[in-house]
Motif scaffolding. Structure first.
Motif, PDB file in Angstrom:
ATOM      1  N   HIS A  16       0.823  -1.208   0.000  1.00 18.95           N
ATOM      2  CA  HIS A  16       0.000   0.000   0.000  1.00 18.95           C
ATOM      3  C   HIS A  16       0.853   1.252   0.000  1.00 18.95           C
ATOM      4  O   HIS A  16       0.349   2.332   0.272  1.00 18.95           O
ATOM      5  CB  HIS A  16      -0.920   0.001   1.222  1.00 18.95           C
ATOM      6  CG  HIS A  16      -1.884  -1.140   1.210  1.00 18.95           C
ATOM      7  ND1 HIS A  16      -2.941  -1.221   0.341  1.00 18.95           N
ATOM      8  CD2 HIS A  16      -1.931  -2.291   1.941  1.00 18.95           C
ATOM      9  CE1 HIS A  16      -3.609  -2.334   0.542  1.00 18.95           C
ATOM     10  NE2 HIS A  16      -3.003  -3.021   1.514  1.00 18.95           N
ATOM     11  N   ASN A  18       2.426   2.658  -2.599  1.00 19.88           N
ATOM     12  CA  ASN A  18       2.313   3.460  -3.815  1.00 19.88           C
ATOM     13  C   ASN A  18       1.032   3.069  -4.567  1.00 19.88           C
ATOM     14  O   ASN A  18       0.436   2.029  -4.308  1.00 19.88           O
ATOM     15  CB  ASN A  18       3.560   3.308  -4.692  1.00 19.88           C
ATOM     16  CG  ASN A  18       3.759   1.912  -5.216  1.00 19.88           C
ATOM     17  OD1 ASN A  18       2.839   1.120  -5.283  1.00 19.88           O
ATOM     18  ND2 ASN A  18       4.976   1.591  -5.607  1.00 19.88           N
ATOM     19  N   PRO A  19       0.584   3.912  -5.499  1.00 19.26           N
ATOM     20  CA  PRO A  19      -0.682   3.636  -6.199  1.00 19.26           C
ATOM     21  C   PRO A  19      -0.680   2.359  -7.045  1.00 19.26           C
ATOM     22  O   PRO A  19      -1.727   1.748  -7.233  1.00 19.26           O
ATOM     23  CB  PRO A  19      -0.881   4.859  -7.088  1.00 19.26           C
ATOM     24  CG  PRO A  19       0.019   5.909  -6.575  1.00 19.26           C
ATOM     25  CD  PRO A  19       1.124   5.212  -5.847  1.00 19.26           C
ATOM     26  N   CYS A  20       0.458   1.974  -7.550  1.00 18.93           N
ATOM     27  CA  CYS A  20       0.533   0.779  -8.401  1.00 18.93           C
ATOM     28  C   CYS A  20       0.448  -0.516  -7.598  1.00 18.93           C
ATOM     29  O   CYS A  20       0.227  -1.577  -8.159  1.00 18.93           O
ATOM     30  CB  CYS A  20       1.830   0.781  -9.196  1.00 18.93           C
ATOM     31  SG  CYS A  20       1.971   2.169 -10.313  1.00 18.93           S
ATOM     32  N   ARG A  21       0.668  -0.441  -6.301  1.00 19.37           N
ATOM     33  CA  ARG A  21       0.646  -1.579  -5.385  1.00 19.37           C
ATOM     34  C   ARG A  21       1.713  -2.625  -5.690  1.00 19.37           C
ATOM     35  O   ARG A  21       1.610  -3.772  -5.282  1.00 19.37           O
ATOM     36  CB  ARG A  21      -0.732  -2.223  -5.331  1.00 19.37           C
ATOM     37  CG  ARG A  21      -1.809  -1.258  -4.931  1.00 19.37           C
ATOM     38  CD  ARG A  21      -2.921  -1.968  -4.229  1.00 19.37           C
ATOM     39  NE  ARG A  21      -4.004  -1.013  -3.991  1.00 19.37           N
ATOM     40  CZ  ARG A  21      -4.311  -0.571  -2.798  1.00 19.37           C
ATOM     41  NH1 ARG A  21      -3.646  -0.984  -1.762  1.00 19.37           N
ATOM     42  NH2 ARG A  21      -5.290   0.292  -2.641  1.00 19.37           N
TER      43      ARG A  21
END
Length: 77
Positions: A16, A18-21
């Motif tokens: 969790h 970064n947005p890319c996971r």
């Protein structure tokens, strides 16, 4: 057929941070830092283990318990 030495690439998915996971750079740099620390600390830990078992174990575990997690968490991508 040729065989070469490749650069280890580590991928961590489901995070969790970064947005890319997915993380690629953090775990890869963490692994390289782990390997560098292990080259130095494992022989020292082995010598210390002869005289002080618990201290030697802590020294040998340091790359896995401290170095790798800190470096991996420090780089969010």
């Amino acid at each position: 057929m040729t065989a070469g030495i490749g650069i280890p690439i580590c991928i961590q998915c489901g995070t969790h941070s970064n947005p890319c996971r997915c993380k690629v750079i953090g775990p890869t740099v963490g692994f390289l830092a782990f390997a560098a620390a292990a080259v130095v600390e494992w022989p020292i830990g082995a010598v210390v283990y002869i005289f002080r078992h618990m201290k030697g174990r802590r020294i040998m575990a340091h790359p896995a318990t401290v170095v790798y997690p800190r470096v991996t968490r420090a780089i969010p991508i």
